[in-house]
Design an enzyme around this catalytic site. Structure first.
Site, short mmCIF file in Angstrom:
data_model
loop_
_atom_site.label_atom_id
_atom_site.label_comp_id
_atom_site.label_asym_id
_atom_site.label_seq_id
_atom_site.Cartn_x
_atom_site.Cartn_y
_atom_site.Cartn_z
N SER A 7 0.83 -1.20 0.00
CA SER A 7 0.00 0.00 0.00
C SER A 7 0.87 1.26 0.00
O SER A 7 1.64 1.50 0.92
CB SER A 7 -0.91 0.00 1.23
OG SER A 7 -1.54 1.26 1.32
N HIS A 32 -1.18 -1.16 -4.29
CA HIS A 32 -2.44 -0.76 -3.65
C HIS A 32 -2.43 0.75 -3.43
O HIS A 32 -1.50 1.31 -2.86
CB HIS A 32 -2.55 -1.51 -2.32
CG HIS A 32 -3.88 -1.38 -1.64
ND1 HIS A 32 -4.98 -2.13 -1.99
CD2 HIS A 32 -4.28 -0.61 -0.61
CE1 HIS A 32 -6.00 -1.83 -1.21
NE2 HIS A 32 -5.60 -0.90 -0.36
N ASP A 34 -4.71 3.80 -1.87
CA ASP A 34 -5.83 4.11 -0.99
C ASP A 34 -6.32 5.54 -1.17
O ASP A 34 -5.59 6.50 -0.92
CB ASP A 34 -5.38 3.98 0.47
CG ASP A 34 -5.18 2.54 0.90
OD1 ASP A 34 -6.14 1.77 0.80
OD2 ASP A 34 -4.05 2.21 1.32
N MET A 36 -8.86 8.34 0.17
CA MET A 36 -9.70 8.66 1.34
C MET A 36 -10.22 10.08 1.20
O MET A 36 -9.46 10.98 0.83
CB MET A 36 -8.86 8.56 2.61
CG MET A 36 -8.23 7.20 2.82
SD MET A 36 -7.24 7.20 4.32
CE MET A 36 -6.57 5.55 4.26
N HIS A 65 -8.28 1.33 -3.97
CA HIS A 65 -9.26 1.11 -2.89
C HIS A 65 -9.84 2.47 -2.55
O HIS A 65 -9.15 3.30 -1.95
CB HIS A 65 -8.49 0.49 -1.71
CG HIS A 65 -9.28 0.29 -0.46
ND1 HIS A 65 -8.69 0.08 0.77
CD2 HIS A 65 -10.63 0.26 -0.24
CE1 HIS A 65 -9.61 -0.07 1.68
NE2 HIS A 65 -10.80 0.04 1.11
N MET A 67 -12.07 4.74 -0.42
CA MET A 67 -12.80 4.89 0.85
C MET A 67 -13.47 6.25 0.79
O MET A 67 -13.01 7.23 1.39
CB MET A 67 -11.81 4.78 2.02
CG MET A 67 -11.34 3.35 2.25
SD MET A 67 -9.79 3.26 3.14
CE MET A 67 -8.64 3.43 1.78
N MET A 139 -11.70 -5.84 5.28
CA MET A 139 -10.89 -4.90 6.07
C MET A 139 -10.61 -5.52 7.44
O MET A 139 -11.54 -5.91 8.15
CB MET A 139 -11.62 -3.57 6.26
CG MET A 139 -11.67 -2.66 5.04
SD MET A 139 -10.08 -2.24 4.29
CE MET A 139 -9.23 -1.44 5.64
N GLY A 144 -8.99 3.92 7.20
CA GLY A 144 -8.64 5.32 7.44
C GLY A 144 -7.16 5.58 7.66
O GLY A 144 -6.66 6.64 7.31
N ASP A 177 -6.88 -6.45 4.10
CA ASP A 177 -6.16 -5.17 4.17
C ASP A 177 -6.23 -4.62 5.59
O ASP A 177 -7.31 -4.43 6.13
CB ASP A 177 -6.83 -4.22 3.17
CG ASP A 177 -6.21 -2.83 3.11
OD1 ASP A 177 -5.13 -2.62 3.70
OD2 ASP A 177 -6.83 -1.97 2.45
C1 DX5 Z 1 -6.31 1.56 5.62
C2 DX5 Z 1 -5.89 1.27 4.22
C3 DX5 Z 1 -4.79 0.30 4.11
C4 DX5 Z 1 -3.49 0.73 4.74
C5 DX5 Z 1 -2.88 -0.51 5.30
O1 DX5 Z 1 -7.55 2.15 5.63
O2 DX5 Z 1 -6.97 0.78 3.46
O3 DX5 Z 1 -4.56 -0.09 2.76
O4 DX5 Z 1 -2.60 1.33 3.85
O5 DX5 Z 1 -1.78 -0.18 6.06
P1 DX5 Z 1 -1.11 -1.21 7.06
O6 DX5 Z 1 -0.68 -2.38 6.26
O7 DX5 Z 1 0.05 -0.44 7.63
O8 DX5 Z 1 -2.14 -1.55 8.09
ZN ZN Z 2 -6.50 -0.12 1.43
#
Ligand code: DX5
Ligand code: ZN
Length: 221
Positions: A7, A32, A34, A36, A65, A67, A139, A144, A177
């Site tokens: 990620s 990956h 993310d 947000m 991904h 969010m 998840m 977040g 994840d």
């Molecule tokens: C959290 C994200 C994850 C995050 C995971 O909301 O969706 O993808 O980057 O990070 P780690 O692996 O450090 O928990």
């Molecule tokens: Zn993610």
């Protein structure tokens, strides 16, 4: 073979190109990304413009991904990005009709569609749409933030998704994840997860990035 999707949220944003190159040289298959929005989750990360540039320096599979509270509109913001998988949250849509509309819109753009579940959302609720989805993201932390602690109570969702997949002759991937490291990754694989997302374990690995990636790739089903 396990798929590892580091990620980018845990990368060094002051030197993003260097970190993407490190990823390129590694054995990780997916990247990956993310997104947000500060609304669906209490954090804001990065959006389409940064991804557009990231896509120009990697040929690997781009796993996005989102969010966000408005997945249907958000898909259009990524028009210029080369995306392979787009995963949205089941909790962000108002019901099955909107859920189907989001999946159809992603597919119409030639992108694979994934659906994600927060830790407390029951996986059985996905039954009506599992036949048309390419990936289910479990998840294992509240979405977040990177660097949170893995929640083992979500692992049974992997078992359920695998049984349902076999019983109904479906072929969606099961991704997990949040808080993934070697130990939690091993448990996830034992509970039928096919794809491990790992942020801090890869980018902030105590040995190096490749060690994090390769240790997850070594996990056997
Ligand atoms: C959290 C994200 C994850 C995050 C995971 O909301 O969706 O993808 O980057 O990070 P780690 O692996 O450090 O928990
Ligand atoms: Zn993610």
């Amino acid at each position: 073979m396990i798929i590892v999707s580091p990620s980018l949220l845990s990368a060094n944003f002051l030197n993003l190109e260097k970190d993407v190159e490190m990823f390129n040289k590694s054995n990780a298959q997916w990247l990956h990304y993310d997104v947000m929005d500060g609304n669906f989750v209490p954090n804001i990360s990065f959006g389409p413009q940064i991804l557009e540039q990231v896509c120009t320096i990697t040929d690997k599979f781009i796993d996005v991904h989102i969010m966000v509270a408005n997945p249907l509109e958000t898909i259009d913001y990524f028009e210029k990005c080369r995306i392979d998988m787009l995963t949205f949250h089941y909790e962000a849509v108002s019901g099955l009709e909107e859920c189907n509309a989001v999946i159809d819109k992603i597919h119409e753009k030639g992108i694979k569609a994934g659906i994600s579940l927060k830790p407390k959302t029951p996986v059985e609720e996905l039954k009506p749409i599992l036949h048309k989805i390419d990936l289910v993201l479990i998840m294992s932390v509240e979405p977040g933030f990177g660097g949170q602690k893995f929640m083992p109570e979500v692992l049974s969702k992997g078992d359920w998704l695998n049984s349902y997949r076999v019983e109904n002759d479906l072929d969606y991937l099961i991704q997990i994840d949040g808080g993934i490291n070697y130990e939690s990754g091993k448990m996830a694989v034992e509970h039928h997860c096919d794809c491990l997302v790992a942020g801090s374990y890869c980018f902030n690995n105590s040995v190096n990035f490749n060690h994090g990636v390769d240790s997850l790739l070594s996990l056997k089903k």
